[in-house]
Scaffold this motif. Structure first.
Motif: not given
Length: 328
Positions: A227-228, A234-243, A307-310
């Motif tokens: 997700k970008p 803070a979701g559900p379709g996208s986030y920043d780090c603290s979100g 995007t959100v990743r490991i």
């Protein structure tokens, strides 16, 4: 040209055969289907529940065994002076037994004196109590006191043996459950990678399944992969780090502010060595936060355009700042 008509009964037979073949094929496909990631996770949860019970019983019996060993140690210290005195009496008993033999016609004195140990000697010489009381009444007193402590010690020795057997049995059960969980973890990781590949995603690292609240937080964050990054989301379709961290903690009823700096202020600060899955990792002077998932890996929403990743813990930010814990 002759056209042969197939009767309705024959058509029914063909239809039944065809339908049976389809059902068999479907059954074979179902039988060969691998369990899903979720199914493996359910099995791990069940095994973990069983393990918790075994570990609790093991800890309890270990504590009981510790107390029993302590009691035995105390009794042995009490018993020691009596054994020392009985050893001396053993050496001094020969003339008493000889006198009893000469005056009362006792049996073989050698058999009594060669008993082999003070404990056996006490048992054998106890038959002389009435006969030799005028010569050595102390023998009866000492043998009685020693027997009292020895009986108590024998009872505790039996209890110790029983508890040791239980401890060994529980240790064996714990080992079997742990090995079964390890196998399930490996199968889950394989299923996890297969599932990712089916979506065109290649994953190098798959964390172990973690039961409990920590696991819920980690699994939620991992499910947001792809997700970008969107500032202030803070979701559900996208986030920043603290979100992302905020939304993950919300899954277990923990409310956090939408700010890495404020999240750090609310967290219990821990060392890097203390990190557990579900803890937060802070970077870049508190300008970035990620969620620790184990083995020096984190999941995070990096920055705009990604995007959100490991990522590896040391690659998720320019400089490591600290770690914080929200889940005890």
């Amino acid at each position: 040209m002759t056209v042969r008509h197939i009767g309705s009964a024959c058509w029914r037979t063909i239809a039944v055969v065809a339908l049976s073949a389809v059902i068999i094929a479907m059954g074979a496909g179902t039988a060969n289907a691998k369990p899903s990631v979720k199914e493996y996770e359910n099995q791990i949860e069940k095994q973990n529940s069983d393990l918790e019970g075994v570990v609790e019983d093991y800890n309890s019996i270990t504590e009981d065994l510790k107390h029993t060993k302590h009691k035995i140690h105390v009794l042995e210290k009490k018993l020691h002076p009596y054994k020392v005195k009985l050893d001396k009496l053993y050496d001094q008993a020969e003339p008493i037994v000889d006198a009893a033999y000469e005056t009362r016609g006792m049996g073989d004195t050698t058999a009594i004196l060669d008993a082999g140990s003070p404990d056996i000697f006490v048992a054998k010489i106890s038959s002389l109590d009435g006969i030799v009381a005028s010569d050595s009444g102390v023998i009866g007193k000492l043998s009685h006191a020693a027997k009292k402590y020895q009986d108590a010690k024998d009872t505790l020795d039996d209890l110790k043996a029983e508890q040791s057997d239980k401890e060994a049995s529980l240790k064996s059960k714990k080992k079997k459950i742990t090995e079964a969980m390890d196998r399930l973890q490996d199968k889950r990781k394989e299923a996890f990678r297969d599932d990712a590949r089916s979506r065109g995603e290649n994953i190098d690292y798959v964390p172990d399944y973690v039961p409990g609240d920590r696991g819920k937080v980690v699994r939620f964050a991992l499910d947001q992969r792809g997700k970008p990054y969107v500032w202030a989301a803070a979701g559900p379709g996208s986030y920043d780090c603290s979100g992302l961290v905020l939304a993950a903690m919300r899954q277990v009823g923990i409310s956090l502010p939408h700010s890495a700096r404020q999240q750090y202020g609310m967290a219990t600060h821990i060392s890097r060595a203390e990190l557990q899955p579900g803890d937060a990792v802070f970077y870049n002077g508190l300008q970035h936060v990620a969620l620790y998932i184990g083995d020096d890996y984190v999941v995070h929403a990096p920055n705009s355009g990604e995007t959100v990743r490991i990522d590896r813990l040391d690659q998720a930010g320019m400089s490591y700042y600290g770690a914080g814990r929200f889940i005890n």
